[in-house]
Design an enzyme around this catalytic site. Structure first.
Site, PDB file in Angstrom:
ATOM      1  N   CYS A 112     -34.766 -26.083  57.219  1.00 42.39           N
ATOM      2  CA  CYS A 112     -34.585 -25.934  55.725  1.00 42.39           C
ATOM      3  C   CYS A 112     -34.464 -26.650  54.925  1.00 42.39           C
ATOM      4  O   CYS A 112     -34.516 -26.335  53.356  1.00 42.39           O
ATOM      5  CB  CYS A 112     -33.081 -24.668  55.227  1.00 42.39           C
ATOM      6  SG  CYS A 112     -33.796 -23.180  57.197  1.00 42.39           S
ATOM      7  N   HIS A 244     -30.862 -23.015  48.741  1.00 43.93           N
ATOM      8  CA  HIS A 244     -31.911 -22.939  49.649  1.00 43.93           C
ATOM      9  C   HIS A 244     -31.617 -21.237  49.926  1.00 43.93           C
ATOM     10  O   HIS A 244     -30.406 -20.973  49.505  1.00 43.93           O
ATOM     11  CB  HIS A 244     -31.696 -23.383  50.955  1.00 43.93           C
ATOM     12  CG  HIS A 244     -32.406 -22.862  52.434  1.00 43.93           C
ATOM     13  ND1 HIS A 244     -32.990 -22.189  51.680  1.00 43.93           N
ATOM     14  CD2 HIS A 244     -31.010 -22.069  53.733  1.00 43.93           C
ATOM     15  CE1 HIS A 244     -33.679 -22.498  53.196  1.00 43.93           C
ATOM     16  NE2 HIS A 244     -32.686 -21.943  54.078  1.00 43.93           N
ATOM     17  N   ASN A 274     -35.687 -15.965  53.761  1.00 36.79           N
ATOM     18  CA  ASN A 274     -35.673 -16.985  54.381  1.00 36.79           C
ATOM     19  C   ASN A 274     -37.397 -18.042  54.727  1.00 36.79           C
ATOM     20  O   ASN A 274     -37.443 -17.727  55.528  1.00 36.79           O
ATOM     21  CB  ASN A 274     -34.869 -17.515  54.924  1.00 36.79           C
ATOM     22  CG  ASN A 274     -34.512 -18.986  55.782  1.00 36.79           C
ATOM     23  OD1 ASN A 274     -34.888 -19.832  55.166  1.00 36.79           O
ATOM     24  ND2 ASN A 274     -33.172 -19.484  55.959  1.00 36.79           N
TER      25      ASN A 274
END
Length: 317
Positions: A112, A244, A274
């Site tokens: 990520c 993020h 996500n």
């Protein structure tokens, strides 16, 4: 010498799965997911739609947005943890799709935090003077790593890609500063229970959610504070915060602790879920498409991923 973003583009697969649809085959419900994550839907790639295909769609949009020829690109970096194949790299396949030859291309794996890592690497390469135009991509098919019986993880992720075109800045715009970190001792907080050299399969995502939340808040906050201090910035200098997009609770808590005003925080997790390394460039593309960014605006990126890996970056638009 520093790099600047001259174009960006995002792509999300056409298939959308809402929380209510997910609840038909997973032991969960819309209220449970919304309360804990802020997510209402996610985009899911088809069986024959691979990470390289998502990357290509976003890359073509970024190239068009930058107003350059594809032949201007002299390096491709793809940030991904879900490659089509163990080898070759997604970047190599993408190079072929774009019709490019004799330029380097490689994948970067920081999960990520991949896009922030990739930005620092790309900036170093442009600053070296060896490369003029870099295509930097975050692309993920995260749903390929999900255990659909584990409601603590399968509700969190989606598929997508975001790309930026980077060139040398000739004014005060571009990357101001960045930092990246890792802590391998914490890898068991978030990992896949498989791998090529381990058992020959990709495995599924395993996560210790509460521990990850605490680490995310602590590490992203410190990373940002370090950047602010190093560059003699204050929080009020930030025009847009693009974190993020992992979880709305993490995003909101960070903004609260750092005293970043609500209207400056870019949130796409509700609709995108996500998307790992793709989440920041996707959010950036969404913000740019809104027409809100002005020349001279200061953008703050920050991310944390498995590894653990994390980091932040300041960009002047």
């Amino acid at each position: 010498m520093t790099c600047k973003i001259i174009g960006c583009g995002g792509y999300l697969p056409s298939k959308i799965v809402s929380n209510d649809e997910l609840a038909k085959f997973v032991d969960t419900n819309d209220a449970w997911i919304r309360t804990r994550t802020g997510i209402t839907q996610r985009h899911i790639a088809g069986d024959t739609e691979y990470t390289s295909h998502l990357a290509l769609e976003s890359a073509e949009k970024a190239i068009a947005d930058a107003g350059i020829s594809v032949n201007d690109i002299d390096l491709i970096i793809t940030c991904t943890t879900t490659p089509d194949n163990s080898f070759p790299s997604v970047a190599s396949k993408l190079q072929g799709y774009l019709g490019l030859t004799n330029i380097p291309s490689f994948d970067l794996q920081a999960v990520c935090a991949g896009f922030v890592y990739g930005l620092q690497v790309a900036n170093s390469l442009i600053s070296s003077g060896k490369y003029k135009t870099i295509l930097l991509i975050g692309a993920e098919k995260m749903t390929s790593l999900l255990d659909w019986n584990d409601r603590t993880t399968c509700v969190l992720f989606g598929d997508g890609a975001g790309s930026v075109i980077l060139q040398r800045s000739r004014d005060d715009s571009g990357l101001i500063d960045s930092n990246i970190f890792s802590s391998g001792a914490d890898y068991e907080i978030l990992y896949t229970n498989g791998g090529v050299s381990m058992n020959g399969i990709s495995g599924k995502i395993v996560m210790q959610g509460q521990k990850l939340f605490r680490h995310a808040i602590e590490k992203m906050q410190q990373s940002i504070k370090d950047l602010l201090h190093a560059n003699q910035f204050s929080v009020s200098d930030i025009d847009y915060f693009i974190p993020h997009q992992a979880n709305i609770r993490i995003i909101n808590k960070l903004a609260e602790l750092l005293n970043i005003e609500e209207h400056k925080v870019v949130k796409t997790v509700e609709k995108h879920a996500n998307c790992s390394a793709a989440s920041i460039p996707l959010a950036l593309s969404t913000l740019k498409a809104s027409g809100k960014i002005k020349k001279g605006d200061i953008l703050l990126f920050s991310a944390i991923g498995a590894g653990l890996t994390w980091g932040s970056a300041f960009i002047r638009w």
